[in-house]
Scaffold this motif. Sequence first.
Motif, PDB file in Angstrom:
ATOM      1  N   GLY A  73      61.450  12.459  44.280  1.00 55.16           N
ATOM      2  CA  GLY A  73      60.737  13.644  43.881  1.00 55.16           C
ATOM      3  C   GLY A  73      60.855  14.633  44.879  1.00 55.16           C
ATOM      4  O   GLY A  73      61.266  14.551  45.959  1.00 55.16           O
ATOM      5  N   PRO A  74      60.308  15.926  44.421  1.00 56.30           N
ATOM      6  CA  PRO A  74      60.381  17.177  45.165  1.00 56.30           C
ATOM      7  C   PRO A  74      59.630  17.170  46.368  1.00 56.30           C
ATOM      8  O   PRO A  74      59.859  17.476  47.453  1.00 56.30           O
ATOM      9  CB  PRO A  74      59.644  18.269  44.319  1.00 56.30           C
ATOM     10  CG  PRO A  74      59.694  17.895  42.925  1.00 56.30           C
ATOM     11  CD  PRO A  74      59.641  16.151  42.983  1.00 56.30           C
ATOM     12  N   ALA A  75      58.510  16.541  46.635  1.00 55.93           N
ATOM     13  CA  ALA A  75      57.704  16.373  47.773  1.00 55.93           C
ATOM     14  C   ALA A  75      58.237  15.443  48.696  1.00 55.93           C
ATOM     15  O   ALA A  75      58.604  15.734  50.191  1.00 55.93           O
ATOM     16  CB  ALA A  75      56.192  15.640  47.596  1.00 55.93           C
ATOM     17  N   ALA A  76      58.952  14.225  48.223  1.00 57.93           N
ATOM     18  CA  ALA A  76      59.743  13.331  49.422  1.00 57.93           C
ATOM     19  C   ALA A  76      61.084  13.807  49.869  1.00 57.93           C
ATOM     20  O   ALA A  76      61.570  13.953  50.930  1.00 57.93           O
ATOM     21  CB  ALA A  76      59.878  11.860  48.789  1.00 57.93           C
ATOM     22  N   HIS A  77      61.681  14.513  48.704  1.00 61.97           N
ATOM     23  CA  HIS A  77      62.953  15.310  49.084  1.00 61.97           C
ATOM     24  C   HIS A  77      62.639  16.314  50.168  1.00 61.97           C
ATOM     25  O   HIS A  77      63.443  16.547  51.192  1.00 61.97           O
ATOM     26  CB  HIS A  77      63.684  15.846  47.984  1.00 61.97           C
ATOM     27  CG  HIS A  77      64.719  16.600  48.219  1.00 61.97           C
ATOM     28  ND1 HIS A  77      64.930  17.922  48.284  1.00 61.97           N
ATOM     29  CD2 HIS A  77      66.063  16.063  48.622  1.00 61.97           C
ATOM     30  CE1 HIS A  77      66.005  18.388  48.283  1.00 61.97           C
ATOM     31  NE2 HIS A  77      66.770  17.232  48.676  1.00 61.97           N
ATOM     32  N   GLY A  78      61.667  17.010  50.023  1.00 61.54           N
ATOM     33  CA  GLY A  78      61.166  18.318  50.945  1.00 61.54           C
ATOM     34  C   GLY A  78      60.943  17.750  52.237  1.00 61.54           C
ATOM     35  O   GLY A  78      61.469  18.302  53.183  1.00 61.54           O
ATOM     36  N   THR A  79      60.341  16.525  52.362  1.00 63.31           N
ATOM     37  CA  THR A  79      59.927  15.741  53.893  1.00 63.31           C
ATOM     38  C   THR A  79      61.124  15.622  54.605  1.00 63.31           C
ATOM     39  O   THR A  79      61.344  15.915  55.507  1.00 63.31           O
ATOM     40  CB  THR A  79      58.983  14.762  53.514  1.00 63.31           C
ATOM     41  OG1 THR A  79      57.929  15.165  52.936  1.00 63.31           O
ATOM     42  CG2 THR A  79      58.561  14.162  55.054  1.00 63.31           C
TER      43      THR A  79
END
Length: 250
Positions: A73-79
Amino acid sequence: MTVRPAPSPSAPPAAPAAAGTARAAGPGVLALFRAFHADLLAACAQDQAPAGSVAERLVAMLHGMSASATAQGPAAHGTVVKAAFAMAMLADRALAQVKPADAVVAGRLFGANATLQTLFVQADDLIRQGAKADRGLAAVYLAALALGFPDDAQAAARRSPLHRIVTGREGGTEQPQAGLASPRAYDPPMGAVVGGFRPSARRWWVAVGGVAALFLLVSHLLWSTAVNDLQRDLRGARSAVEDMGQSWSY
């Protein structure tokens, strides 16, 4: 300002939108950092590695981390991408000392954003989030600043707030998560001399007291000298008056 996220790791993304999802990914990015740091240490110790090969291997490793996190997901990828940025900056700092030709990891992945100031901006973004910040990501940035930039004043100013986030002391009394840095992370290394040069209010008071005592001693000596000279002059004047047949009274 915080750099906007991109599909590929060309810039560290902004703060994740879903704090709960990012927190779940925290210990994951810390595990990724440990693996990367072990590989970085091994790469720095390789004396016969061809120029450029170390950078290529580390770039591929960080790119693989980012690609694997896309499915989360975007949040985990951004982290993960933000963690990869800190790792890349640490890698360049370490390689610059032993393999300068390979100190191009951050530049290859993040281009013009690969600057120390951008690293500070990302750290400041975590600090502003306080207790809501991702602890795993904060631990990665804390490690990158402490290991890569121990003598930098701006890095030092950010380590303490990041440490409070990692240990759960920012905005509450929550206990540290398992696997994250412990409150002993800032303990001095074995064999270090502690306290010898630590600023102390007691030392300042002792110094002030010593200066005051010295001032009083010097003042007393000057006063005694002046009084003795005055008494000597008075005795001389009295003798002169009495020699003239006059009485001395005062």
